[in-house]
Design a protein around this motif. Sequence first.
Motif, PDB file in Angstrom:
ATOM      1  N   TYR A   1       0.825  -1.214   0.000  1.00 40.13           N
ATOM      2  CA  TYR A   1       0.000   0.000   0.000  1.00 40.13           C
ATOM      3  C   TYR A   1       0.859   1.263   0.000  1.00 40.13           C
ATOM      4  CZ  TYR A   1      -3.553   3.394   1.451  1.00 40.13           C
ATOM      5  OH  TYR A   1      -4.380   4.480   1.528  1.00 40.13           O
ATOM      6  N   ASP A   2       1.803   1.320   0.936  1.00 41.64           N
ATOM      7  CA  ASP A   2       2.605   2.535   1.068  1.00 41.64           C
ATOM      8  C   ASP A   2       3.446   2.802  -0.174  1.00 41.64           C
ATOM      9  OD1 ASP A   2       1.578   3.047   3.538  1.00 41.64           O
ATOM     10  OD2 ASP A   2       3.189   2.029   4.613  1.00 41.64           O
ATOM     11  N   ALA A   3       4.005   1.724  -0.743  1.00 39.33           N
ATOM     12  CA  ALA A   3       4.882   1.894  -1.899  1.00 39.33           C
ATOM     13  C   ALA A   3       4.107   2.277  -3.159  1.00 39.33           C
ATOM     14  CB  ALA A   3       5.670   0.617  -2.159  1.00 39.33           C
ATOM     15  N   TYR A   4       2.882   1.831  -3.254  1.00 43.42           N
ATOM     16  CA  TYR A   4       2.147   2.068  -4.500  1.00 43.42           C
ATOM     17  C   TYR A   4       0.972   3.032  -4.308  1.00 43.42           C
ATOM     18  CZ  TYR A   4       5.128  -1.564  -6.348  1.00 43.42           C
ATOM     19  OH  TYR A   4       6.220  -2.279  -6.747  1.00 43.42           O
ATOM     20  N   TYR A   5      -0.111   2.565  -3.732  1.00 41.63           N
ATOM     21  CA  TYR A   5      -1.282   3.438  -3.640  1.00 41.63           C
ATOM     22  C   TYR A   5      -0.974   4.690  -2.816  1.00 41.63           C
ATOM     23  CZ  TYR A   5      -6.074   5.003  -3.146  1.00 41.63           C
ATOM     24  OH  TYR A   5      -7.226   5.749  -3.187  1.00 41.63           O
TER      25      TYR A   5
ATOM     26  N   SER B   1      13.937   2.405  -0.041  1.00 47.21           N
ATOM     27  CA  SER B   1      14.112   1.079  -0.637  1.00 47.21           C
ATOM     28  C   SER B   1      13.235   0.941  -1.878  1.00 47.21           C
ATOM     29  CB  SER B   1      13.755   0.001   0.374  1.00 47.21           C
ATOM     30  OG  SER B   1      12.383   0.090   0.687  1.00 47.21           O
ATOM     31  N   GLU B   2      13.782   0.309  -2.865  1.00 45.56           N
ATOM     32  CA  GLU B   2      13.057   0.064  -4.119  1.00 45.56           C
ATOM     33  C   GLU B   2      11.961  -0.967  -3.880  1.00 45.56           C
ATOM     34  OE1 GLU B   2      13.573   0.627  -7.866  1.00 45.56           O
ATOM     35  OE2 GLU B   2      13.889   2.526  -6.834  1.00 45.56           O
ATOM     36  N   PRO B   3      10.756  -0.683  -4.299  1.00 51.23           N
ATOM     37  CA  PRO B   3       9.737  -1.726  -4.173  1.00 51.23           C
ATOM     38  C   PRO B   3      10.069  -2.884  -5.108  1.00 51.23           C
ATOM     39  CG  PRO B   3       8.883   0.200  -5.318  1.00 51.23           C
ATOM     40  CD  PRO B   3      10.262   0.545  -4.872  1.00 51.23           C
ATOM     41  N   PRO B   4       9.754  -4.092  -4.699  1.00 53.51           N
ATOM     42  CA  PRO B   4      10.110  -5.255  -5.505  1.00 53.51           C
ATOM     43  C   PRO B   4       9.287  -5.305  -6.783  1.00 53.51           C
ATOM     44  CG  PRO B   4       8.688  -5.896  -3.705  1.00 53.51           C
ATOM     45  CD  PRO B   4       8.962  -4.450  -3.528  1.00 53.51           C
ATOM     46  N   SER B   5       9.796  -6.014  -7.769  1.00 52.40           N
ATOM     47  CA  SER B   5       9.017  -6.201  -8.984  1.00 52.40           C
ATOM     48  C   SER B   5       7.934  -7.247  -8.717  1.00 52.40           C
ATOM     49  CB  SER B   5       9.910  -6.638 -10.136  1.00 52.40           C
ATOM     50  OG  SER B   5       9.181  -6.508 -11.339  1.00 52.40           O
ATOM     51  N   LEU B   6       6.982  -7.275  -9.621  1.00 52.50           N
ATOM     52  CA  LEU B   6       5.836  -8.157  -9.409  1.00 52.50           C
ATOM     53  C   LEU B   6       6.073  -9.501 -10.098  1.00 52.50           C
ATOM     54  CD1 LEU B   6       2.158  -7.207  -9.684  1.00 52.50           C
ATOM     55  CD2 LEU B   6       3.074  -8.646 -11.485  1.00 52.50           C
ATOM     56  N   GLY B   7       5.853 -10.568  -9.362  1.00 52.95           N
ATOM     57  CA  GLY B   7       6.096 -11.902  -9.910  1.00 52.95           C
ATOM     58  C   GLY B   7       4.828 -12.723 -10.030  1.00 52.95           C
ATOM     59  N   ARG B   8       5.038 -13.940 -10.514  1.00 49.10           N
ATOM     60  CA  ARG B   8       3.936 -14.859 -10.765  1.00 49.10           C
ATOM     61  C   ARG B   8       3.122 -15.149  -9.493  1.00 49.10           C
ATOM     62  NH1 ARG B   8       2.942 -20.147 -12.382  1.00 49.10           N
ATOM     63  NH2 ARG B   8       2.276 -20.328 -14.542  1.00 49.10           N
ATOM     64  N   ASP B   9       3.833 -15.325  -8.364  1.00 52.88           N
ATOM     65  CA  ASP B   9       3.140 -15.619  -7.105  1.00 52.88           C
ATOM     66  C   ASP B   9       2.253 -14.456  -6.681  1.00 52.88           C
ATOM     67  OD1 ASP B   9       4.438 -17.971  -7.141  1.00 52.88           O
ATOM     68  OD2 ASP B   9       5.866 -17.480  -5.534  1.00 52.88           O
ATOM     69  N   ASP B  10       2.767 -13.235  -6.913  1.00 57.86           N
ATOM     70  CA  ASP B  10       1.973 -12.054  -6.572  1.00 57.86           C
ATOM     71  C   ASP B  10       0.676 -12.037  -7.370  1.00 57.86           C
ATOM     72  OD1 ASP B  10       3.883 -10.872  -4.808  1.00 57.86           O
ATOM     73  OD2 ASP B  10       5.065 -10.304  -6.557  1.00 57.86           O
ATOM     74  N   VAL B  11       0.790 -12.336  -8.658  1.00 59.35           N
ATOM     75  CA  VAL B  11      -0.399 -12.302  -9.512  1.00 59.35           C
ATOM     76  C   VAL B  11      -1.384 -13.384  -9.071  1.00 59.35           C
ATOM     77  CG1 VAL B  11      -1.264 -12.542 -11.873  1.00 59.35           C
ATOM     78  CG2 VAL B  11       0.870 -11.312 -11.451  1.00 59.35           C
ATOM     79  N   ALA B  12      -0.862 -14.556  -8.758  1.00 59.82           N
ATOM     80  CA  ALA B  12      -1.749 -15.629  -8.290  1.00 59.82           C
ATOM     81  C   ALA B  12      -2.443 -15.218  -6.990  1.00 59.82           C
ATOM     82  CB  ALA B  12      -0.959 -16.913  -8.081  1.00 59.82           C
ATOM     83  N   HIS B  13      -1.679 -14.560  -6.116  1.00 61.22           N
ATOM     84  CA  HIS B  13      -2.232 -14.129  -4.833  1.00 61.22           C
ATOM     85  C   HIS B  13      -3.336 -13.091  -5.020  1.00 61.22           C
ATOM     86  CE1 HIS B  13      -2.537 -12.901  -0.674  1.00 61.22           C
ATOM     87  NE2 HIS B  13      -2.187 -11.666  -0.992  1.00 61.22           N
ATOM     88  N   VAL B  14      -3.058 -12.051  -5.832  1.00 61.11           N
ATOM     89  CA  VAL B  14      -4.084 -11.012  -5.985  1.00 61.11           C
ATOM     90  C   VAL B  14      -5.284 -11.528  -6.766  1.00 61.11           C
ATOM     91  CG1 VAL B  14      -2.518  -9.059  -5.700  1.00 61.11           C
ATOM     92  CG2 VAL B  14      -2.944  -9.950  -7.998  1.00 61.11           C
ATOM     93  N   ALA B  15      -5.059 -12.463  -7.683  1.00 64.44           N
ATOM     94  CA  ALA B  15      -6.200 -13.048  -8.395  1.00 64.44           C
ATOM     95  C   ALA B  15      -7.125 -13.739  -7.394  1.00 64.44           C
ATOM     96  CB  ALA B  15      -5.721 -14.032  -9.453  1.00 64.44           C
ATOM     97  N   GLY B  16      -6.531 -14.435  -6.429  1.00 64.12           N
ATOM     98  CA  GLY B  16      -7.330 -15.084  -5.395  1.00 64.12           C
ATOM     99  C   GLY B  16      -8.101 -14.078  -4.558  1.00 64.12           C
ATOM    100  N   LEU B  17      -7.412 -13.009  -4.144  1.00 63.50           N
ATOM    101  CA  LEU B  17      -8.082 -11.975  -3.351  1.00 63.50           C
ATOM    102  C   LEU B  17      -9.248 -11.361  -4.118  1.00 63.50           C
ATOM    103  CD1 LEU B  17      -5.175  -9.912  -1.717  1.00 63.50           C
ATOM    104  CD2 LEU B  17      -6.926 -11.237  -0.527  1.00 63.50           C
TER     105      LEU B  17
END
Lengths: 489, 102, 503
Positions: A370-374, B2-18
């Motif tokens: 949330y903090d990093a993006y939205y 700190s740089e936010p991490p890039s988005l990976g396959r697990d992230d997409v699977a997780h948000v699809a579930g949510l």
Amino acid sequence: MTPDDAGSALALADAVRRGERSARSVAEAALGAIAAREPELHAFLHVAADGARADADAVDEKVRAGEDPGPLAGVPVALKDNLCTRGIPTTCASRILEGWRPPYDATVVTRLRDAGAVVVGKTNLDEFAMGSSTENSCMGPTRHPMDPSRVPGGSSGGSAAAVGAGLVPLGLGSDTGGSVRQPAALCGVVGMKPTYGMVSRYGLVAFASSLDQIGPFARSVGDAALLFEVIAGHDPKDSTSLDLPVPAAVRSLEVGVEGLRVGVCEELVADTAPDVSRRVREAAEDLARAGALVEEVSVPEMRLGLSAYYLIAPAEASSNLARYDGVRYGLRVDALDVAQMNTATRTAGFGPEVKRRIMLGTYALSAGYYDAYYGKAQRVRTLLIRAFDLAYERFDVLIGATAPTTAFAIGERVADPLTMYLSDVCTIPSNLSGHPAMSVPFGAGDDGLPVGVQVLAPALCEERLFQVAAALERSAAARARPGHGEGRR
Amino acid sequence: MSEPPSLGRDDVAHVAGLARLSLSEEELDMFTGQLARVIDHARDVSSLDVHDVPPTAHPLPVRNVLRTDDPCPGLDRDEVLAAAPDVEDGRFKVPRIVGEAP
Amino acid sequence: MSAAGAGADGTSGSAVSAAGAGADRADRAEWETVVGLEVHCELETQTKLFCGCKNAFGDEPNTNVCPVCLGLPGSLPVLNAFAVELAMRIGEALHCEVRPSSFHRKNYFYPDMPKDYQISQYDEPINVGGWLELPDGSRVGIERAHLEEDTGKTTHQGETGRIHAADYALVDYNRAGVPLVEIVSRPDIRSSAQARLYVTELRAVLVATGASDGRMEEGSLRVDANVSVRRVGAVAFGTRCEVKNLNSLRSLGRAIDHEVARQVALVEATGTVVQETRHWDENAGRTVPLRSKEEAFDYRYFPEPDLVPLAPGSDWRARAARAVGLLPSARRERLAGLLGGAPTPQQVDQVHVVVAQGLDDLVVAAVAQGAPAGVALVRAANELAADLGAALVLDPGIFGRVAVMEAQGELTATQAKAVLAELLAAGGGDPAAIAAEKGFEALSEGSLAAVVQGVVEAHPEEWSRYSAGEDKLAGFFTGQVMRATGGKADGKAVAAELQRLRR
């Protein structure tokens, strides 16, 4: 086209009110034009022929009875299909809402009817207004009225095409990141996004609530002003609706631009195609000739707009679109338990672009991100507003391109979402700031297709916006006259 | 910062579930690539140090928009239920619910 | 739902089953109970929180619905000013800081929630800080008391009627969007008894502010308990479990006792408690873990873009503060003050009951019209409290006359109760006329003495035994006198007369 044209909304309403033309005959003419062009254009998802005739007859009845039928008496209007219309299908071009008939009218629809307008139908859009080309419609794309191999822009492409093709004099769209202005530019019509809160959102199916505004399409600035004055104004059903007098848009048309400080915004010119940026510079020259004080200005924060927008809008959308769960209305795909039913329904009901944005938004809001993006995008929004405020200390309006290019080919940008998103780069900043902006047709590109020049004004300064837009319209008309040599090819 | 991490396959699977979406393996790959590009583009925003800038949630500073506590007529139940995929006894019918509300 | 719980509601399936027997064997004196309560209070508004639909209990399903509370596409919320007013009254009554606030969306899918998000207050609640003083003098801290919307009502249908065995469910959205204030206490409660006392007192406070009707059985007040245990003397809190479905004071007390025993046994056996949400099964008398969905909860709170911030001005806040009625503690003091002396322990209890039931105004008014405080208090705590609905609309003057008649010996206690019952049933009337109708004309002192004398003479054997000190025969003589007078004699007067004759 000028407001005096016989096909203008102003002229039609005058003729109907004076009894010179019946609203019914105007409606029949529009329905006939739609029937003729629709197979090629596909601008409409639903033509409300019976309703339009009934609306028109009611207007004629009022005229006969000597009552005032309103400022848009008998004027046919096309509505983007994300505006709720009682008893008339409202689908947002999504399978998930196929066949849904709202039990209520959006506030703008009520206002249109009260003003005597005749609703002729619901127009095509990118599903839930997510897109820039109207290709993301579950019912297939709308085609550009001047070149069927091209897109009309989006997401309000159906309304823009219907007005651009002359099927109706007026249309309504919604503008979350440029969805009125960009298709208006591509289709060669006037399109406007009012100040956030100027037009009620009640009954507009939400995409991104803090960015959405309903705006008019017209073939002239004067007609846009007329429609704007009808739909604007406070609505107690929308908490974000402003309780302020409606700006006198029509009265501003003849004011002129003498002494007005106009900033040509570098960020809205630099990354556009050469044939587009050339038109913007011509527009600036014309305004200077008309007495405006024109200067270049840079608002670098605008470059952050695209990223901020593509975090904020999907985040809000992911929440707004949660309600399509197969329980209360719309599509249901059955499954063993309710969670699986939700998933099956949403998986079958939403198209890929909607899924992309829902997932993007869910990610931007999710724990740890949330903090990093939205959160960060909301702070960048503040930066952008501050930058605009600073620019408006020096300038009364800003101008630039509406879209980076003229209408592009169908299929050209669908494979790469980011490229498609870049189509909105010039229009997004005004949504993030909540400020009003308008696209005015100004000549053509090298391909002969229309170019739009965008005028941006501070919050609540719609009058100034119409003032400058009308001046641009006059100079574009002058350039198009035979002998000028710079007109549309 | 700190740089936010890039988005990976697990992230997409997780948000699809949510978000209650199901994705095929193929879709998962496609969406991961597309969304990662957008998230990477958003680094111009996500890597900014703006901790001292307040967030803007509403474009205009409006407060205290309220209505009085007066009832107004709602919708006709038959009309409401007519739009529903399934109903029983004046209520919306859904498949069995596993788990309680959080 | 409290903001504090936002990131910590993930549940786990690895719960060890309750081991009540083990806990009983454990030395409970080593363990301290720590409880924090979340009380959801439905506000007594005419309409829902964000639309003009009726806020009513018990109507036909889905009859109080509109585009807004059904979450139809395109609909938008508009905040109910009176709900805000009631929330501020609650804040004032709980000594909270009433602050500018805003609304967030709490996102999760559930069919009773029409938008699949709940509009609630998150990091900027309207009331923060505060405390509630309980009748025993203890104080429980209040973390926050914020506004949010209620969900609809789901009925699970199936052979057993139990959730997990249900075949399908039916949803009614009449309750969806009803305004709630969620009052979150600090973990200051140290026993199930104190938890019950807290809810009882809070309920009375909520009724006093006009915010709630206080009906737990109708779901107007709903309680969730965060329960943990720690060794006496420990500073750190143990891992807590949230226990839901506490629909009565009795459930609350039983559930906490059970949960404490379960956790103590668990810690003693395994060293840890798994943080989870548990459901109180009233029939089984135990808490069970909620079978959670596969996915973890991630509510993705963000500012509700369809609503604007709320910043009530000082005028409005002051008006809300003035609108808070006398609070229970003040009411108890006022009532006890009428007794003209230190109240007996029995009277302290009666004062609590009368105030908790909202009958103290009636008693105070009756006393102001000449009724004796002691008698009025007893009758209110017993007879009126037993028929609350009728009692709350009883005229204080009429009630007072009954108390006066009893105090002056015109009615015996038994007769006074009968007259009151009649008045409550009829919704009023003339106490004297009812007494006369029932033949309750009081016995004069002289005629009572004569009756007693007659009874004594009729039972010489019993009388000699009574005279010799067999006290229990007083009951026998009283019974005989009552029979002779048709119940009109005052038991106390009979006892006094018997004593006098024996001397």
